[in-house]
Design a protein around this motif. Structure first.
Motif, short mmCIF file in Angstrom:
data_model
loop_
_atom_site.label_atom_id
_atom_site.label_comp_id
_atom_site.label_asym_id
_atom_site.label_seq_id
_atom_site.Cartn_x
_atom_site.Cartn_y
_atom_site.Cartn_z
N GLY A 249 0.82 -1.21 0.00
CA GLY A 249 0.00 0.00 0.00
C GLY A 249 0.85 1.26 0.00
N GLY A 250 1.87 1.27 0.83
CA GLY A 250 2.77 2.43 0.88
C GLY A 250 3.49 2.66 -0.44
N LEU A 251 3.94 1.57 -1.06
CA LEU A 251 4.59 1.69 -2.37
C LEU A 251 3.63 2.23 -3.43
N LEU A 252 2.41 1.74 -3.42
CA LEU A 252 1.42 2.21 -4.39
C LEU A 252 1.08 3.68 -4.17
N ILE A 253 0.97 4.10 -2.92
CA ILE A 253 0.71 5.51 -2.62
C ILE A 253 1.87 6.37 -3.12
N GLY A 254 3.09 5.93 -2.86
CA GLY A 254 4.27 6.67 -3.31
C GLY A 254 4.35 6.76 -4.82
N LEU A 255 4.12 5.65 -5.50
CA LEU A 255 4.16 5.65 -6.97
C LEU A 255 3.06 6.53 -7.56
N THR A 256 1.87 6.43 -7.01
CA THR A 256 0.76 7.23 -7.51
C THR A 256 1.01 8.72 -7.28
N THR A 257 1.54 9.04 -6.12
CA THR A 257 1.84 10.43 -5.79
C THR A 257 2.89 10.99 -6.75
N ALA A 258 3.96 10.21 -6.99
CA ALA A 258 5.01 10.66 -7.91
C ALA A 258 4.48 10.79 -9.33
N ALA A 259 3.67 9.83 -9.78
CA ALA A 259 3.11 9.89 -11.13
C ALA A 259 2.21 11.10 -11.30
N TYR A 260 1.38 11.39 -10.29
CA TYR A 260 0.48 12.54 -10.37
C TYR A 260 1.28 13.84 -10.44
N LEU A 261 2.34 13.93 -9.65
CA LEU A 261 3.19 15.12 -9.67
C LEU A 261 3.84 15.28 -11.05
N LEU A 262 4.34 14.18 -11.62
CA LEU A 262 4.98 14.26 -12.94
C LEU A 262 3.98 14.61 -14.04
N LEU A 263 2.75 14.09 -13.94
CA LEU A 263 1.75 14.34 -14.98
C LEU A 263 1.11 15.72 -14.89
N THR A 264 0.93 16.23 -13.68
CA THR A 264 0.19 17.48 -13.51
C THR A 264 1.03 18.63 -12.97
N GLY A 265 2.15 18.32 -12.35
CA GLY A 265 2.94 19.35 -11.70
C GLY A 265 2.36 19.77 -10.35
N LYS A 266 1.36 19.02 -9.86
CA LYS A 266 0.70 19.34 -8.59
C LYS A 266 0.87 18.17 -7.63
N VAL A 267 0.91 18.50 -6.34
CA VAL A 267 1.01 17.46 -5.33
C VAL A 267 -0.36 16.84 -5.08
N VAL A 268 -0.34 15.62 -4.57
CA VAL A 268 -1.59 14.91 -4.29
C VAL A 268 -2.14 15.35 -2.95
N GLY A 269 -3.34 15.81 -2.98
CA GLY A 269 -4.14 16.10 -1.81
C GLY A 269 -5.57 15.81 -2.22
N ILE A 270 -6.21 14.90 -1.56
CA ILE A 270 -7.50 14.44 -2.02
C ILE A 270 -8.53 15.57 -2.07
N SER A 271 -8.53 16.45 -1.08
CA SER A 271 -9.51 17.54 -1.12
C SER A 271 -9.26 18.45 -2.32
N GLY A 272 -8.00 18.71 -2.64
CA GLY A 272 -7.69 19.53 -3.80
C GLY A 272 -8.04 18.84 -5.11
N ILE A 273 -7.76 17.55 -5.19
CA ILE A 273 -8.08 16.79 -6.40
C ILE A 273 -9.59 16.72 -6.59
N LEU A 274 -10.33 16.52 -5.52
CA LEU A 274 -11.79 16.49 -5.62
C LEU A 274 -12.32 17.85 -6.09
N ALA A 275 -11.76 18.93 -5.56
CA ALA A 275 -12.18 20.26 -6.01
C ALA A 275 -11.86 20.46 -7.49
N GLN A 276 -10.70 19.98 -7.93
CA GLN A 276 -10.35 20.08 -9.35
C GLN A 276 -11.31 19.26 -10.20
N ALA A 277 -11.65 18.06 -9.74
CA ALA A 277 -12.55 17.19 -10.49
C ALA A 277 -13.94 17.82 -10.63
N LEU A 278 -14.34 18.59 -9.65
CA LEU A 278 -15.68 19.20 -9.67
C LEU A 278 -15.71 20.57 -10.33
#
Length: 132
Positions: free
Chosen positions: A10-39
């Motif tokens: 789980g920790g590895l998947l969180i780390g990989l997902t966080t790094a991938a999101y940062l590389l793809l969007t230039g933004k850090v992962v924060g669920i409240s921020g991502i939800l606001a962006q999605a909406l």
């Protein structure tokens, strides 16, 4: 799979997902921020897919890895709405949510995130001690 390896996975998947999101969007992962962006943002696809992935991933884990765990009892819809509004208010007040501060903020050694995460954890420990 042995039980000690699931948290590691789980920790590895969180780390990989966080790094991938940062590389793809230039933004850090924060669920409240991502939800606001999605909406509310113009570029909704990646944040929307991220939120859907959270829902599907958690559901798949519950179905395939922990099928013997009972589903939690239903809660009052009013209580859920009030709880959601309080969490939303708290994430705005704290300039981010536990995932943003705890995963991304601490990895960047952000003083604000270190303090916020210490407060989250202390509050969680006290809450568990008082309710159990």
């Amino acid at each position: 799979m042995e039980s000690f390896s699931l948290p590691l996975l789980g920790g590895l998947l969180i780390g990989l997902t966080t790094a991938a999101y940062l590389l793809l969007t230039g933004k850090v992962v924060g669920i409240s921020g991502i939800l606001a962006q999605a909406l509310f943002s113009r570029d909704r696809l990646l944040p929307f897919l991220f939120v859907i992935g959270l829902i599907l991933g958690g559901s798949a884990y519950g179905i395939f890895v922990e099928p013997s765990q009972p589903f939690p009892e239903m809660r009052s819809p009013i209580l859920l709405i009030i709880s959601g509004l309080l969490v939303g208010y708290g994430t705005r007040l704290g300039s981010g949510c536990t995932s943003g501060h705890g995963v991304c903020g601490i990895s960047r050694l952000s003083p604000r995130s270190l303090v916020a995460t210490a407060i989250f954890m202390t509050t969680a420990i006290i809450t568990v001690l008082l309710t159990k």
